[in-house]
Every structure is written in structure tokens, then in C-alpha cells.
Design an enzyme around this catalytic site. Structure first.
Site, PDB file in Angstrom:
ATOM      1  N   ILE A  37       0.808  -1.219   0.000  1.00 15.71           N
ATOM      2  CA  ILE A  37       0.000   0.000   0.000  1.00 15.71           C
ATOM      3  C   ILE A  37       0.840   1.267   0.000  1.00 15.71           C
ATOM      4  O   ILE A  37       0.302   2.368  -0.055  1.00 15.71           O
ATOM      5  CB  ILE A  37      -0.975   0.024   1.206  1.00 15.71           C
ATOM      6  CG1 ILE A  37      -0.216  -0.116   2.529  1.00 15.71           C
ATOM      7  CG2 ILE A  37      -2.020  -1.058   1.062  1.00 15.71           C
ATOM      8  CD1 ILE A  37      -1.110  -0.024   3.757  1.00 15.71           C
ATOM      9  N   GLY A  40       8.592   3.973   0.066  1.00 12.22           N
ATOM     10  CA  GLY A  40       9.411   5.181   0.095  1.00 12.22           C
ATOM     11  C   GLY A  40      10.865   4.808   0.186  1.00 12.22           C
ATOM     12  O   GLY A  40      11.242   3.636   0.062  1.00 12.22           O
ATOM     13  N   GLY A  41      11.692   5.802   0.423  1.00 15.83           N
ATOM     14  CA  GLY A  41      13.120   5.560   0.482  1.00 15.83           C
ATOM     15  C   GLY A  41      13.537   4.755   1.692  1.00 15.83           C
ATOM     16  O   GLY A  41      14.603   4.142   1.691  1.00 15.83           O
ATOM     17  N   ALA A  43      11.237   2.582   3.633  1.00 18.17           N
ATOM     18  CA  ALA A  43      10.457   1.400   3.984  1.00 18.17           C
ATOM     19  C   ALA A  43       9.396   1.139   2.927  1.00 18.17           C
ATOM     20  O   ALA A  43       9.058   2.014   2.128  1.00 18.17           O
ATOM     21  CB  ALA A  43       9.802   1.581   5.349  1.00 18.17           C
ATOM     22  N   ASP A 154      10.817  13.554  10.712  1.00 19.23           N
ATOM     23  CA  ASP A 154      10.372  13.412   9.318  1.00 19.23           C
ATOM     24  C   ASP A 154       8.896  13.783   9.198  1.00 19.23           C
ATOM     25  O   ASP A 154       8.082  13.029   8.663  1.00 19.23           O
ATOM     26  CB  ASP A 154      10.612  11.985   8.830  1.00 19.23           C
ATOM     27  CG  ASP A 154      10.561  11.870   7.300  1.00 19.23           C
ATOM     28  OD1 ASP A 154      10.725  12.914   6.624  1.00 19.23           O
ATOM     29  OD2 ASP A 154      10.366  10.762   6.786  1.00 19.23           O
TER      30      ASP A 154
END
Length: 486
Positions: A37, A40-41, A43, A154
Site C-alpha cells: 500500500i 518510500g526511500g 520502507a 520526518d
């Protein structure tokens, strides 16, 4: 042989994110991977099904090369445990974390409404009221984390999950810190994170504090209001330099019709020097509410009820008189001309976090005494100086998804009135079990219930059992996840 191992070897050899799709249809521990779903960089996120609790969860799988790094494993477990203890309505709950067959993963609450990033991609700029609704909720979650000494690092729309009712939950606490500790990135623009939302000090590899998260949240608010980030470029280094040197392009805010009062708050959130920003999210939220009132923007009551009372102070902008039909604002009503002498306020229930009118004695949702006199029983503190509390998260039945907290006092559990916690369900006895804190441990005992009390599928007999964080409890057929929180 575990059927995942062959797939893992292939992923380790090829190393691309697309190969993560090979996990779909496989099982990771007790979780059956249903679909990917998000990615990203740092995970890849999967939707998974947990048959034992009959629920869907989100499983975040970190890059496989980290699983072979012993330093990473140690940091991962430490930071994940800290994040798992966060208990707040605006923070995604972490159910489980660990490493299996060179896969490092986190199992979290599944939220089915997408992310704020998805919403911005679909809608572009949002209204001022909707933008403030999301940012205030995010600020409340960040504030709870900051009180526990956790900096997010983040803060961005992709890490803000939205339920279908518009409720926002923050995710990914601590992952950047974990990864920073296992890499050697010290040059400007090479810090782990998302440069479009990073504070100047984080982008240059300096130490961060809560004001760094507040800076990032200010960039998120700018994005919500204008449909774009203030600083962008072809390289992370160039973006970082812009955050360092260029003033915030307020012309985009003005073109979008953002009130001046809101603009002033954003400028303080995104000040270049950390000391010039808001130092706490509570201060930020109070100023956002004041700015909204001054600009005659009605905020949703669900947002207003979570705002704590602010100390008496003059806002940095003029406050307009509240107009008829607008929602009462408890924390600023005394500053408004013509405000009622007794402002309408709400009280949050300690046990279930439901909001109640201040003239009620007991919670209308769970029946707990709103004065919270049981807090006096809290004698033992955790490592962060806060009381060691217990939490039940109901996993099934009519009460599924509801969360309840408990002080270090005796709590009776059963189906009928007269119990401290009432769990509806035909297999729950009238007086089913007792929960209490003693000698540094939480204890649970069955009260001769008809259908039994079970901890991790073991039925309690005549002796109480000490509970551990993450234990699964059955009161008859009703399933509860037990957590220890500070």
C-alpha cells in the site's frame, strides 16, 4: 523451511523496491501479507491480515540490508520500544516490532483513509479551516511525543494518515533517528529525511529539538494552504541551501488568500533560527486558534475540544469579536470582547479520552469519574518520570477499536453496571476479572467467570498472573491487547 526465505534471497540479490511485491500472499509471522500500500526511500508498507485477532494491520518492512547490521538492530529495537509507548489519539499505535529471516518490520494500526499527501495530490490546496484542522491534530500528536523526549524528524504529509472521518494520525516516529545512527551522512543536504520539509539545522546535520519538528509542520501548513512546498529544486543540496538562506515566499500565501494572522504564525513556525520559533506545540496550537478567531475562521469542534487552556497573554495580532453562530472557543473566550463570563469548555476523560461537557461528573462514554481522583493511586514512575499506566485496546466485538487507560488502582471488569470497566458481550460475566498494580507489575485475576479469562491463550486458574506489554487477553470471547504506557 520458511517459504519466505527463498523470496528474501531473491530480494537481497536484486535489491529493488519492486521485488518487495514478492511478499504479497506470503506470511510474516502471524501476519498474512495482502497487498503493498506504500513505498518510500526508507520502507515499504503492506496491508496484512492477522487471523488470531481477525483484523487488518499495516506492516512496515525496512530495507533488508539494515537487518544484517547489528548496530541497526540494537537502535531499531530501542527506538521502536520508545515509539510503541506513545499513547495519543493522533499517533498511530504500534502493535509489534521485530526481525525475522533478515526482514526487519513494524506492525502498526491500519488506517484506511490514505495520507495527507494523497489528499493534497487529489485536491491541491485546502481551505484554511481544513488545513488548520489537520495541522492542529498533528501538533497535538507531536506534543505528546515531545513530552516523552521523542523527536519525529520526518514530519511531512506522507507520514500523516487520515481516517475517513478526517481524524489525523502521525506515523513513523523514530525511523529517521534509527537510520541516521547506522549511516555516515554528514554533508549538507545528505541527511536522512525529506529535504522539502526539513529544518535548516537538520538539513545540515546538526542536532535537532522539538522546534525542528515545528519548522517541518510549518512547511506542511504552507503546502496545505498553497498546494506546493515553499522550496524545491533538482537536488537535495539546493533545497537545503534554500531553507538556510531564502525567506519564506509569502506571496504564495497571499495569492491563496491566507489571512495575515495565519501568515504570521507560519512565519514564526518556519523561522531560520530554532530559538525564534515556537518552542512547544501547545504554544503553537494556542496561537493558531487565536489567529483563526481573529480571522473569523470557525474551526471544527472536534479540534477545539483538544486544545488546552492557554495562559493569559496578548496575541501578536488583533482579535475580532466572535460573530454569532461560530463555535465557542474555550481557551480564548476571555480575550474576546463580549465573551460570556462562563465559557463553554470540554473535559477529556482520562480512561477513554472521550470529550465531555465540563458540567458532567462522569464520562458519558465509559462512566469514569471526570475528576480523575484515581490518579492519586499512581506511586510508581517509569524511566521518563511519568506514572506507569495500563492500557486495554479492544480488538473485536461492538467495542472494537476503543482504548481504555488505567491508574495504579484496583479495576474491576465485567458486563454490568457496578464494574469499573464494562465490556459488553454475552460471554463476559457480570463480574469477570480484576486488574491492579503491585510490586512494580500489573496483575490480572479471574473472578470465577463462566467463560474464563485467558492470557496468551492460557486460562487463569486460582492465581493472578503478572502481565507483560503486548499480552493478548480474552474475557470470554472478547479480545483485548494489553500495553504498559508511561
Amino acid at each position: 523451511m520458511n517459504p519466505l526465505r527463498g523470496e528474501i534471497r531473491i530480494m537481497q540479490q536484486m535489491g529493488t523496491s519492486d521485488d518487495m511485491n514478492s511478499l504479497v500472499g506470503k506470511s510474516l509471522g502471524q501476519f498474512r501479507i495482502v497487498e503493498r500500500i506504500g513505498a518510500g526511500g526508507m520502507a515499504t508498507v503492506f496491508k496484512a491480515y492477522q487471523p488470531v485477532l481477525d483484523r487488518y494491520v499495516a506492516v512496515k518492512v525496512l530495507p533488508d540490508y539494515h537487518a544484517r547490521d547489528p548496530v541497526f538492530k540494537e537502535r531499531f529495537l530501542r527506538e521502536a520500544r520508545a515509539a510503541a509507548r506513545l499513547d495519543h489519539p493522533n499517533i498511530v499505535q504500534i502493535h509489534l516490532f521485530g526481525e525475522e529471516d533478515n526482514i526487519t518490520y513494524i506492525v502498526m494500526q491500519y488506517v484506511d483513509g490514505g495520507t495527507l499527501k494523497d489528499k493534497l495530490r487529489q485536491s491541491g490546496a485546502l481551505s484554511v479551516a481544513e488545513s488548520l484542522k489537520f495541522v492542529i491534530q498533528a501538533a497535538e500528536g507531536l506534543g505528546a511525543a515531545h513530552e516523552h523526549g521523542i523527536i519525529h524528524r520526518d514530519v511531512k504529509p506522507a507520514n500523516m494518515l487520515l481516517r475517513k472521518d478526517g481524524h489525523l494520525l502521525l506515523s513513523d516516529f523514530g525511523i529517521v533517528k534509527i537510520l541516521e545512527g547506522t549511516t555516515n551522512l554528514t554533508r549538507v543536504g545528505t541527511g536522512i529525511g525529506t529535504p522539502q520539509y526539513m529544518s535548516p539545522e537538520q538539513g545540515t546535520g546538526q542536532a535537532v529539538d522539538p522546534s525542528s519538528d515545528i519548522y517541518s509542520l510549518g512547511i506542511v501548513l504552507f503546502h496545505c494552504l498553497t498546494g506546493r512546498v515553499p522550496f524545491n529544486a533538482d537536488s537535495p543540496l539546493t533545497i537545503t541551501v534554500k531553507h538556510l538562506n531564502e525567506p519564506l515566499p509569502v506571496a504564495f500565501l497571499r495569492h491563496a488568500g491566507v489571512p495575515q494572522q495565519i501568515e504570521q504564525v507560519i512565519l514564526k513556525m518556519t523561522a531560520k533560527m530554532p530559538g525564534d520559533r515556537y518552542q512547544t506545540t501547545a504554544e503553537l496550537v494556542n496561537d493558531l486558534v487565536r489567529a483563526a478567531t481573529a480571522a473569523r475562521i470557525a474551526l471544527p469542534w472536534s479540534v477545539m475540544s483538544s486544545v488546552s487552556a492557554a495562559p493569559e497573554q496578548q496575541p501578536a495580532f488583533p482579535v475580532a469579536q466572535a460573530s454569532a453562530g461560530r463555535l465557542p472557543l474555550a481557551n480564548i473566550s476571555q480575550s474576546l470582547p463580549g465573551a460570556a463570563s462562563q465559557p463553554v469548555v470540554t473535559v477529556s476523560c482520562f480512561r477513554c479520552q472521550a470529550q465531555n461537557p465540563s458540567d458532567r461528573l462522569f464520562c458519558t462514554s465509559c462512566g469514569y469519574e471526570l475528576a480523575d481522583r484515581k490518579a492519586a493511586a499512581d506511586r510508581v514512575m517509569g524511566p521518563n518520570g511519568r506514572p506507569i499506566l495500563a492500557r486495554f485496546l479492544i480488538q473485536n466485538g461492538q467495542m472494537a477499536g476503543r482504548s481504555f487507560r488505567f491508574h495504579q488502582d484496583l479495576t474491576t471488569i465485567g458486563r454490568t453496571n457496578g464494574n469499573d470497566l464494562i465490556i459488553s458481550g454475552r460471554t463476559v460475566s457480570r463480574r469477570h476479572a480484576r486488574l491492579w498494580f503491585e510490586n512494580g507489575h500489573w496483575w490480572l485475576a479471574d473472578m470465577q467467570s463462566a467463560n474464563g479469562t485467558f492470557v496468551n491463550n492460557m486460562r487463569l486458574q486460582n492465581q493472578p498472573v503478572a502481565l507483560n506489554d503486548g499480552d493478548v487477553i480474552n474475557f470470554g470471547d472478547e479480545v483485548v491487547l494489553f500495553n504498559i504506557i508511561y
